[in-house]
Design an enzyme around this catalytic site. Sequence first.
Site, mmCIF file in Angstrom:
data_model
loop_
_atom_site.group_PDB
_atom_site.id
_atom_site.type_symbol
_atom_site.label_atom_id
_atom_site.label_comp_id
_atom_site.label_asym_id
_atom_site.label_seq_id
_atom_site.Cartn_x
_atom_site.Cartn_y
_atom_site.Cartn_z
ATOM 1 N N HIS A 36 0.847 -1.196 0.000
ATOM 2 C CA HIS A 36 0.000 0.000 0.000
ATOM 3 C C HIS A 36 0.879 1.241 0.000
ATOM 4 O O HIS A 36 2.081 1.157 0.279
ATOM 5 C CB HIS A 36 -0.903 0.022 1.255
ATOM 6 N N ASP A 86 0.839 5.180 1.838
ATOM 7 C CA ASP A 86 0.156 5.843 2.950
ATOM 8 C C ASP A 86 -0.575 7.086 2.431
ATOM 9 O O ASP A 86 -0.064 7.806 1.574
ATOM 10 C CB ASP A 86 1.169 6.244 4.038
ATOM 11 N N HIS A 144 4.768 0.107 -0.168
ATOM 12 C CA HIS A 144 5.521 -0.687 0.803
ATOM 13 C C HIS A 144 4.625 -1.761 1.417
ATOM 14 O O HIS A 144 3.398 -1.691 1.310
ATOM 15 C CB HIS A 144 6.141 0.213 1.890
ATOM 16 N N ARG A 146 7.438 -9.061 15.493
ATOM 17 C CA ARG A 146 7.866 -7.736 15.005
ATOM 18 C C ARG A 146 6.855 -6.692 15.430
ATOM 19 O O ARG A 146 5.645 -6.947 15.459
ATOM 20 C CB ARG A 146 8.005 -7.786 13.486
HETATM 21 C C1 LIG Z 1 -4.704 8.462 8.968
HETATM 22 C C2 LIG Z 1 -4.867 7.239 8.508
HETATM 23 C C3 LIG Z 1 -3.972 6.584 7.524
HETATM 24 C C4 LIG Z 1 -4.457 5.140 7.531
HETATM 25 C C5 LIG Z 1 -5.921 5.340 7.697
HETATM 26 C C6 LIG Z 1 -5.961 6.302 8.889
HETATM 27 O O1 LIG Z 1 -7.212 6.940 9.016
HETATM 28 C C7 LIG Z 1 -5.588 5.559 10.176
HETATM 29 C C8 LIG Z 1 -4.860 4.243 9.887
HETATM 30 C C9 LIG Z 1 -3.863 4.375 8.746
HETATM 31 C C10 LIG Z 1 -3.408 3.015 8.197
HETATM 32 C C11 LIG Z 1 -2.210 2.400 8.939
HETATM 33 C C12 LIG Z 1 -1.858 1.045 8.296
HETATM 34 C C13 LIG Z 1 -1.803 1.111 6.770
HETATM 35 C C14 LIG Z 1 -3.039 1.869 6.224
HETATM 36 C C15 LIG Z 1 -3.095 1.804 4.698
HETATM 37 C C16 LIG Z 1 -4.278 1.342 6.911
HETATM 38 O O2 LIG Z 1 -4.961 0.425 6.541
HETATM 39 O O3 LIG Z 1 -4.501 2.080 8.069
HETATM 40 C C17 LIG Z 1 -3.016 3.290 6.770
HETATM 41 C C18 LIG Z 1 -4.103 4.280 6.306
HETATM 42 C C19 LIG Z 1 -3.649 5.060 5.084
HETATM 43 O O4 LIG Z 1 -2.526 5.587 5.048
HETATM 44 O O5 LIG Z 1 -4.449 5.124 4.142
HETATM 45 O O1 LIG Z 2 5.195 -2.432 9.872
HETATM 46 C C1 LIG Z 2 5.723 -1.837 8.967
HETATM 47 O O2 LIG Z 2 6.931 -1.872 8.745
HETATM 48 C C2 LIG Z 2 4.882 -1.038 8.001
HETATM 49 C C3 LIG Z 2 3.716 -0.347 8.662
HETATM 50 C C4 LIG Z 2 2.980 0.524 7.701
HETATM 51 O O3 LIG Z 2 3.228 0.527 6.536
HETATM 52 C C5 LIG Z 2 1.908 1.413 8.210
HETATM 53 O O4 LIG Z 2 1.584 1.377 9.412
HETATM 54 O O5 LIG Z 2 1.381 2.184 7.382
HETATM 55 FE FE LIG Z 3 2.229 2.168 5.495
#
Ligand SMILES: C=C1C[C@]23C[C@@]1(O)CC[C@H]2[C@@]12CCC[C@@](C)(C(=O)O1)[C@H]2[C@@H]3C(=O)O
Ligand SMILES: O=C(O)CCC(=O)C(=O)O
Ligand SMILES: [Fe+2]
Length: 360
Positions: free
Chosen positions: A214, A216, A271, A281
């Site tokens: 994905h 961010d 990533h 981890r």
């Molecule tokens: C601010 C944010 C980015 C995120 C969605 C969220 O509202 C809170 C969780 C974030 C996260 C963390 C893990 C990877 C990710 C793709 C997910 O599923 O939740 C990211 C979201 C994002 O960056 O789109």
């Molecule tokens: O655990 C990791 O190294 C990646 C975590 C991540 O990509 C995320 O929280 O958006």
């Molecule tokens: Fe991420």
Amino acid sequence: MSLQQQNVFREKHVDLNSIKELPDSYTWSSVDSCPSSNSSEPVPVINLEDPNAMKHVGHACKTWGVFQVTNHGIPTSLLNSMEASGRKLFSLPFQQKLKAARLPDGVSGYGVARISSFFPKLMWSEGFTLVDSPHHHAQKLWPQGSGNFCDVIEEYKKEMNKLANKVMWLILGSLGIKKEDIKWGEIKEACAALQLNSYPSCPDPDRAMGLAAHTDSTLLTILHQNNTSGLQAHREGVGWVTVEPIEGALVVNIGDLVQILSNGLYSSVLHRAMVNRTQHRLSIAYLYGPPSNVRIAPLSKLTDNVNIPPLYRAVTWSEYLGTKAKHFNKALSFVSLCAPTSVFVDGNDNNKSNKSVLVG
Ligand SMILES: C=C1C[C@]23C[C@@]1(O)CC[C@H]2[C@@]12CCC[C@@](C)(C(=O)O1)[C@H]2[C@@H]3C(=O)O
Ligand SMILES: O=C(O)CCC(=O)C(=O)O
Ligand SMILES: [Fe+2]
């Protein structure tokens, strides 16, 4: 959470620590068919006290979209306390963690990765998202008292915010942008979320996926990983490269909003997180974005409306998060002002970038 919601939730949530054999629902057939690259070039490591740090940041953004930073000013003791708080949380009994479960349409709390619904297989991880104050969650997790958990979270967010501002200005500076060019002026009002990720040791790591590929939806993300490798970044023409943990260093990921702001000069990095057989981890991501009332658009200094038209329309962070929640890896093309070619690949196919290619 109502009883009915709890039941729906339990069907989707499994205590990974109790599983001795990888179930089919967690078996990712395509992982082993696309091995990680053996590229000898590592992800750049930038010393933030280097007088040329801005130049190095610009180069890393242009080539990788991810880099590690050292001499970043976050005290080691705070990184250690944050890691210990994460461990304390994830080592709670599963039923206790469920008490702070993220609601079906909610953002914060304990649960599976939000992107899970886009994939046919489950991920070998558990997460905890904190957006506002941690107190409400801490009370549910530790009714008898949560020790210093909330203080550590608040301190970590405060320090991370300072660092994220600093890195953001290095990124903007590397694009030739000065403070007066940014309408939203000070980014100290920036918003952020904290994402704690736990990847228990896995009985069949080569066929499992910790967190699927994905980008961010942030301006940038600052990631602390414990000394267990697992994070991989995708580089065009190279493949998946492991971002090896360096003691004391933090990983910076360029997010989709910097891709928009820079008019595509800097791309967000694809990533993913892999798991391993023996070690648990842990990673802690500080997800940094703009103040909620700010609309992010390509910086006017980087476009001229004739030769370099803006590639994206303006969006607020919450608008973009909504688009991402609905369209996942197609979200950037939904805010694109030019016609995207149809090059999206299935999110389960880890061999290729699943970001759009834009044609001007
Ligand atoms: C601010 C944010 C980015 C995120 C969605 C969220 O509202 C809170 C969780 C974030 C996260 C963390 C893990 C990877 C990710 C793709 C997910 O599923 O939740 C990211 C979201 C994002 O960056 O789109
Ligand atoms: O655990 C990791 O190294 C990646 C975590 C991540 O990509 C995320 O929280 O958006
Ligand atoms: Fe991420």
